[in-house]
Design an enzyme around this catalytic site. Structure first.
Site, PDB file in Angstrom:
ATOM      1  N   THR A 142       0.280  -1.014  -0.064  1.00 55.74           N
ATOM      2  CA  THR A 142      -0.054  -0.088   0.609  1.00 55.74           C
ATOM      3  C   THR A 142       0.972   1.441   0.398  1.00 55.74           C
ATOM      4  O   THR A 142       0.311   2.163  -0.298  1.00 55.74           O
ATOM      5  CB  THR A 142      -0.874   0.362   1.734  1.00 55.74           C
ATOM      6  OG1 THR A 142      -0.618  -0.361   2.274  1.00 55.74           O
ATOM      7  CG2 THR A 142      -1.714  -1.309   1.510  1.00 55.74           C
ATOM      8  N   ARG A 160       4.238   6.433   3.516  1.00 55.55           N
ATOM      9  CA  ARG A 160       3.025   7.974   3.755  1.00 55.55           C
ATOM     10  C   ARG A 160       2.747   7.690   4.706  1.00 55.55           C
ATOM     11  O   ARG A 160       2.003   6.394   4.886  1.00 55.55           O
ATOM     12  CB  ARG A 160       2.732   8.489   2.229  1.00 55.55           C
ATOM     13  CG  ARG A 160       1.701   7.450   1.702  1.00 55.55           C
ATOM     14  CD  ARG A 160       0.675   8.096  -0.035  1.00 55.55           C
ATOM     15  NE  ARG A 160      -0.430   7.173   0.358  1.00 55.55           N
ATOM     16  CZ  ARG A 160      -0.282   6.250   0.086  1.00 55.55           C
ATOM     17  NH1 ARG A 160       1.228   5.391  -0.853  1.00 55.55           N
ATOM     18  NH2 ARG A 160      -1.008   5.151  -0.697  1.00 55.55           N
ATOM     19  N   CYS A 202      -3.637   0.354  13.778  1.00 53.38           N
ATOM     20  CA  CYS A 202      -4.594   1.033  12.916  1.00 53.38           C
ATOM     21  C   CYS A 202      -5.684  -0.125  13.051  1.00 53.38           C
ATOM     22  O   CYS A 202      -4.999  -0.887  13.301  1.00 53.38           O
ATOM     23  CB  CYS A 202      -3.575   1.019  11.568  1.00 53.38           C
ATOM     24  SG  CYS A 202      -4.661   1.493  10.829  1.00 53.38           S
ATOM     25  N   CYS A 232      -5.267   6.371  10.632  1.00 51.35           N
ATOM     26  CA  CYS A 232      -4.818   6.195  12.059  1.00 51.35           C
ATOM     27  C   CYS A 232      -3.989   7.387  12.058  1.00 51.35           C
ATOM     28  O   CYS A 232      -3.865   8.227  13.129  1.00 51.35           O
ATOM     29  CB  CYS A 232      -4.395   5.140  12.361  1.00 51.35           C
ATOM     30  SG  CYS A 232      -2.383   5.068  11.755  1.00 51.35           S
ATOM     31  N   CYS A 254       2.009   2.915   9.670  1.00 49.47           N
ATOM     32  CA  CYS A 254       1.020   3.451  10.792  1.00 49.47           C
ATOM     33  C   CYS A 254       1.979   3.432  11.600  1.00 49.47           C
ATOM     34  O   CYS A 254       2.030   2.573  12.030  1.00 49.47           O
ATOM     35  CB  CYS A 254      -0.134   2.219  10.346  1.00 49.47           C
ATOM     36  SG  CYS A 254      -0.666   1.875   8.146  1.00 49.47           S
ATOM     37  N   CYS A 286      -0.551   7.040   6.841  1.00 49.04           N
ATOM     38  CA  CYS A 286      -1.943   6.042   6.209  1.00 49.04           C
ATOM     39  C   CYS A 286      -2.891   7.206   6.738  1.00 49.04           C
ATOM     40  O   CYS A 286      -3.094   7.946   8.151  1.00 49.04           O
ATOM     41  CB  CYS A 286      -2.106   5.022   7.775  1.00 49.04           C
ATOM     42  SG  CYS A 286      -3.789   3.958   8.203  1.00 49.04           S
ATOM     43  N   ARG A 321      -8.007  -2.416   8.115  1.00 47.11           N
ATOM     44  CA  ARG A 321      -7.429  -4.610   7.639  1.00 47.11           C
ATOM     45  C   ARG A 321      -5.922  -4.701   7.862  1.00 47.11           C
ATOM     46  O   ARG A 321      -4.964  -4.299   7.101  1.00 47.11           O
ATOM     47  CB  ARG A 321      -7.758  -4.962   6.649  1.00 47.11           C
ATOM     48  CG  ARG A 321      -7.933  -6.622   5.838  1.00 47.11           C
ATOM     49  CD  ARG A 321      -8.694  -6.791   4.008  1.00 47.11           C
ATOM     50  NE  ARG A 321      -8.582  -7.788   4.167  1.00 47.11           N
ATOM     51  CZ  ARG A 321      -8.840  -8.708   3.026  1.00 47.11           C
ATOM     52  NH1 ARG A 321      -9.015  -7.041   2.275  1.00 47.11           N
ATOM     53  NH2 ARG A 321      -8.694 -10.057   3.158  1.00 47.11           N
TER      54      ARG A 321
END
Length: 361
Positions: free
Chosen positions: A40, A73, A48, A78, A44, A75, A51
């Site tokens: 992704t 980068r 968080c 969260c 996080c 999230c 999923r």
């Protein structure tokens, strides 16, 4: 803001522990580590709610800057680049505490709330949740603390009272007994004029010292050396009149020793307890823990309505001067291990073992 890239490689992390925190969404690790997901491109907090990623796609980082330097980068769920609400509230309350401590006179709730950017109702609720006491109680405890310091240096009792932020002597004297445990003049004189009866005996945990004022039992200490116990009492009240216990007082010592040996029997003697408002709340909660049971610092904090004040609860336990009567030995860590104990961890372990045995009798 994006942190600077660390000049050195990140320190090694325990991947198994970090992964366990992520799987459990353990918020206690927030701010201590971050995890990134290769598929992704984001990083996080451990808590968080997104999923759960596959383990092979996850990396761990000690700082936000390290995660961003690796090309990830924040999230959007969260928001790991923004301080958690609890941290924000903690800073807000810390600022309010500094304002209270530096004010020349008590600050109205509305003024305090406005200074930190909250409504009075919201500020009062946040302050109590973080500090464990209301802003008014914190201000009162701080003024009494200043009085204790000023009484030792000021030329007069009245001067010490006014220098400590009390607008009138009457307001101060209304709560002086609980704050000082004696009159201001006696406190200023190092306990001069106060009679403290004491006696030293023996119990299964070694030597035991019991001291009391006319208000009740003020100190219960455990140790190996009777002389050290007496010196500690004398250091606390260098000018108090220490009187060896008579036959009547020996019965009080016997009741204390009986509490050590048979905790399930209870203890109904009056106590002379001095401390802050918050400490009194903690100590009352400790006395509600039955013999044979234990509680964690976090559980005590929850019970007194201050769920974020576990560290302050630990501080109140450490300040307790009444061994066994205020059973701080019944407090354990979250993992079940034993934290430090003013009178020795081995005595703490012995007390808990004795209490568990008393439950079976």
């Amino acid at each position: 803001m994006m942190e600077n890239t660390p000049p050195h490689p990140e320190p090694a992390l325990d991947d198994e522990l970090c992964w366990a925190a992520v799987v459990a969404r353990d918020g206690s690790f927030d701010g201590r580590l971050y995890y990134s997901v290769a598929t992704t491109g984001v990083y996080c907090r451990p808590s968080c709610p997104s999923r759960q990623a596959r383990r092979e796609n996850v990396r761990f980082h000690t700082t936000r800057g390290a995660a961003e330097a690796a090309g990830f980068r924040p999230c959007k769920r969260c928001k790991p680049d923004i301080a958690p609400l609890q941290e924000h509230y903690a800073r807000t309350v810390a600022l309010a505490c500094r304002l209270i401590e530096t004010a020349e006179e008590p600050l109205p709730l509305e003024r305090l709330a406005g200074a930190v950017g909250l409504s009075p109702f919201h500020f009062h609720r946040v302050f109590k949740a973080v500090a464990g006491v209301t802003p008014k109680a914190y201000a009162s405890a701080h003024r009494h603390k200043r009085v204790r310091a000023n009484l030792r240096t000021s030329g007069t009792v009245t001067g010490a009272i006014h220098d400590s932020g009390f607008n009138s002597s009457g307001r101060f004297y209304a709560g002086v007994s609980e704050a000082l445990g004696m009159t201001p003049t006696d406190f200023r004189n190092g306990g001069g004029g106060v009679e403290m009866r004491f006696a030293i005996g023996e119990c299964s945990l070694g030597s035991i010292l019991v001291a009391a004022t006319s208000n009740g039992v003020a100190a219960i200490s455990l140790g190996e050396d009777p002389e050290s116990l007496l010196r500690a009492l004398q250091d606390g009240f260098p000018k108090a009149k220490l009187i060896g216990g008579d036959a009547a007082f020996e019965r009080i010592v016997g009741a204390v020793v009986g509490l050590v040996e048979r905790p399930a029997g209870g203890f109904d003697l009056p106590l002379d307890v001095q401390g802050t408002v918050f400490q009194h709340r903690v100590w009352r909660a400790l006395r509600d823990i039955p013999a044979g049971a234990t509680a964690t610092y976090a559980q005590i904090a929850e019970r007194i309505g201050a769920p974020t004040a576990a560290r302050a609860v630990a501080g109140a336990c450490a300040a307790n001067k009444l061994a066994v009567a205020i059973p701080c030995h019944r407090v354990i860590r979250n993992d079940g291990s034993l934290p430090g104990y003013r009178w020795g961890v081995e005595r703490k372990r012995a007390l808990l073992a004795k209490e568990s045995g008393s439950e079976l009798e």
